[in-house]
Enzyme design. Structure first.
Site, mmCIF file in Angstrom:
data_model
loop_
_atom_site.group_PDB
_atom_site.id
_atom_site.type_symbol
_atom_site.label_atom_id
_atom_site.label_comp_id
_atom_site.label_asym_id
_atom_site.label_seq_id
_atom_site.Cartn_x
_atom_site.Cartn_y
_atom_site.Cartn_z
ATOM 1 N N GLU A 150 0.807 -1.238 0.000
ATOM 2 C CA GLU A 150 0.000 0.000 0.000
ATOM 3 C C GLU A 150 0.832 1.277 0.000
ATOM 4 O O GLU A 150 0.561 2.199 0.773
ATOM 5 C CB GLU A 150 -0.978 -0.010 1.181
ATOM 6 C CG GLU A 150 -1.889 -1.226 1.173
ATOM 7 C CD GLU A 150 -2.921 -1.225 2.305
ATOM 8 O OE1 GLU A 150 -2.839 -0.371 3.207
ATOM 9 O OE2 GLU A 150 -3.798 -2.097 2.276
ATOM 10 N N ASN A 191 2.318 -5.101 -3.321
ATOM 11 C CA ASN A 191 0.910 -5.417 -3.042
ATOM 12 C C ASN A 191 0.098 -4.157 -2.749
ATOM 13 O O ASN A 191 0.563 -3.272 -2.017
ATOM 14 C CB ASN A 191 0.885 -6.341 -1.801
ATOM 15 C CG ASN A 191 -0.449 -6.999 -1.558
ATOM 16 O OD1 ASN A 191 -0.999 -7.655 -2.446
ATOM 17 N ND2 ASN A 191 -0.984 -6.842 -0.353
ATOM 18 N N HIS A 227 -10.298 -6.664 -2.173
ATOM 19 C CA HIS A 227 -11.378 -6.582 -1.173
ATOM 20 C C HIS A 227 -12.567 -5.950 -1.891
ATOM 21 O O HIS A 227 -12.680 -4.728 -1.964
ATOM 22 C CB HIS A 227 -10.938 -5.728 0.015
ATOM 23 C CG HIS A 227 -9.811 -6.334 0.779
ATOM 24 N ND1 HIS A 227 -9.958 -7.489 1.523
ATOM 25 C CD2 HIS A 227 -8.517 -5.969 0.920
ATOM 26 C CE1 HIS A 227 -8.803 -7.797 2.081
ATOM 27 N NE2 HIS A 227 -7.908 -6.898 1.734
ATOM 28 N N GLU A 262 -5.835 -10.919 -1.467
ATOM 29 C CA GLU A 262 -6.648 -10.753 -0.249
ATOM 30 C C GLU A 262 -8.137 -10.783 -0.566
ATOM 31 O O GLU A 262 -8.927 -10.010 -0.016
ATOM 32 C CB GLU A 262 -6.286 -9.428 0.438
ATOM 33 C CG GLU A 262 -4.801 -9.282 0.724
ATOM 34 C CD GLU A 262 -4.438 -8.027 1.510
ATOM 35 O OE1 GLU A 262 -5.342 -7.372 2.072
ATOM 36 O OE2 GLU A 262 -3.226 -7.711 1.559
ATOM 37 N N ASP A 264 -11.894 -10.973 -0.769
ATOM 38 C CA ASP A 264 -13.147 -11.227 -0.039
ATOM 39 C C ASP A 264 -14.231 -10.368 -0.674
ATOM 40 O O ASP A 264 -13.936 -9.413 -1.385
ATOM 41 C CB ASP A 264 -13.042 -11.018 1.488
ATOM 42 C CG ASP A 264 -12.408 -9.707 1.919
ATOM 43 O OD1 ASP A 264 -12.430 -8.730 1.151
ATOM 44 O OD2 ASP A 264 -11.895 -9.648 3.059
HETATM 45 C C1 XIL Z 1 -5.817 -6.612 8.218
HETATM 46 C C2 XIL Z 1 -5.955 -7.887 9.032
HETATM 47 O O1 XIL Z 1 -6.939 -8.703 8.433
HETATM 48 C C3 XIL Z 1 -6.320 -7.581 10.451
HETATM 49 O O2 XIL Z 1 -6.342 -8.768 11.212
HETATM 50 C C4 XIL Z 1 -5.288 -6.605 11.004
HETATM 51 O O3 XIL Z 1 -5.559 -6.254 12.246
HETATM 52 C C5 XIL Z 1 -5.256 -5.347 10.151
HETATM 53 O O4 XIL Z 1 -4.935 -5.694 8.842
HETATM 54 N N1 XIL Z 1 -5.077 -4.758 3.512
HETATM 55 C C6 XIL Z 1 -3.966 -5.461 3.896
HETATM 56 C C7 XIL Z 1 -4.041 -6.335 5.082
HETATM 57 O O5 XIL Z 1 -2.954 -5.445 3.200
HETATM 58 O O6 XIL Z 1 -2.820 -6.383 5.766
HETATM 59 C C8 XIL Z 1 -5.145 -5.943 6.031
HETATM 60 O O7 XIL Z 1 -5.256 -6.956 6.986
HETATM 61 C C9 XIL Z 1 -6.438 -5.747 5.284
HETATM 62 C C10 XIL Z 1 -6.311 -4.682 4.247
#
Ligand code: XIL
Length: 349
Positions: A150, A191, A227, A262, A264
């Site tokens: 990020e 990422n 996401h 990631e 979802d």
């Molecule tokens: C989130 C985790 O799911 C949580 O458990 C943690 O507390 C905070 O981070 N983008 C990312 C991940 O790259 O690292 C994040 O994960 C979700 C958003």
């Protein structure tokens, strides 16, 4: 008679809910990774551990490998959680994605307290020490790293992270170089989120990684977080499938891999049957897109059971059901859509 019919009905319902062939077997048959982000303490739950090892051939470390967790005090590393996750993965023949070496969140307090006083060389030394210590420890055991997470804003500019402020824009390439020096065989990923389809942010990511490739900075792939929101994956929607494919293709043309890192699919309010079926369609579509693109070699969901997901808290919806298994580890429509996508014959290019 009625009782008898009921028994038959229940038996067939259970049968229908039984996966024919686990996702990982379908994936392995086509040399593909299907992964899930995990938390070490949850491995103590047998349902969690059994579902995970049965269905997935890759794990990602959801939060315990991030800097504030693994180096909570300067020079003092806590490897227990990451060790446990890797041991589990190895015992079940699963690959491991390390997430993540540098992120503006989970930036340790000890470092935040001194960051204003550090000069560039001191900051670089701290970064190098962190990366070298963590990556060398897991050399050969973590096959892919999200080196930097990020680093861009949606407008395509570099995010004002503490690392950028302390070191300058070349902190990103330094991080890749240090990671490569510590484990030359690991695949190194940049990422990010909101950079999945063609847009200003994905253009900026593309420019950066193309420049890395041109200058020989070690990088092997781009992670697309994904996401997403159920119902928005369609032409004219927020996630246009064609524009997602285009982005994957252009990254592939650089000789880089893509991992959907990631995935979802969230929704507002309770999960109705309508939403769960739409979610299934959307999951299937994301897998189809990745499987059809030569460069796209893995899809990792951010968790796997609706019992444990970051979504309810982060998006303030206690009823959110964003993943492939329900709270009782039963496969949802989304699971069957993913299985169907993985089971499909590979199409000729
Ligand atoms: C989130 C985790 O799911 C949580 O458990 C943690 O507390 C905070 O981070 N983008 C990312 C991940 O790259 O690292 C994040 O994960 C979700 C958003």
């Amino acid at each position: 008679m009625y009782k008898f019919l009921l028994i038959i009905f229940l038996a067939s319902a259970t049968l229908a809910a039984q996966p024919a062939e686990p996702l990982r077997e379908l994936a392995e048959a086509r040399n593909f990774y299907v992964g899930a982000a995990i938390q070490s303490r949850l491995l103590l739950n047998d349902d969690y551990a059994n579902t995970l090892s049965r269905e997935f051939n890759m794990i990602a470390t959801e939060y315990e490998t991030k800097m504030c967790e693994i180096q909570p005090f300067q020079g003092l590393y806590d490897f227990a959680a990451t060790d446990a996750m890797i041991e589990f993965a190895e015992a079940h023949d699963m690959a491991v994605r390390g997430h993540t070496l540098l992120w503006h969140e989970c930036f340790p307090d000890w470092l935040a307290r001194q960051s204003a006083q550090l000069n560039r060389e001191e900051a670089i030394a701290i970064m190098q020490d962190h990366i070298t210590t963590v990556v060398e420890r897991y050399k050969g055991r973590i096959s892919a790293w999200d080196v930097v997470n990020e680093a861009f804003e949606d407008d395509g500019r570099l995010r004002q992270t503490p690392w950028l402020q302390m070191i300058g824009p070349d902190y990103i390439e330094m991080a890749f170089q240090f990671t490569h020096d510590a484990d030359p065989d690991a695949l190194l990923f940049y990422n990010d989120y909101n950079a999945e389809v063609m847009n200003t942010k994905s253009d900026a990511v593309y420019e950066m990684v193309a420049d890395f490739v041109a200058r020989g900075i070690p990088i092997h792939g781009v992670g697309l977080q994904a996401h997403f929101i159920t119902g928005t994956i369609r032409e004219g929607g927020h996630i246009n499938p064609i524009r997602l494919t285009e982005n994957i293709e252009r990254i592939g043309e650089l000789g880089l891999q893509v991992h959907i890192t990631e995935l979802d699919l969230r929704h507002d309010g309770p999960a109705t049957d309508y939403l769960l079926n739409l979610q299934a369609e959307n999951y299937g579509e994301i897998f189809d897109i990745c499987l059809a693109a030569e460069a796209c070699t893995a899809v990792i969901t951010w968790g796997f059971t609706d019992r444990h997901t970051w979504i309810p808290q982060f998006f303030n919806n206690p009823e959110a059901a964003p993943l492939l298994f329900d709270r009782d580890f039963m496969p949802k429509p989304a699971y069957f859509a993913v299985a169907a996508a993985l089971a499909q014959e590979e199409t000729e290019e």
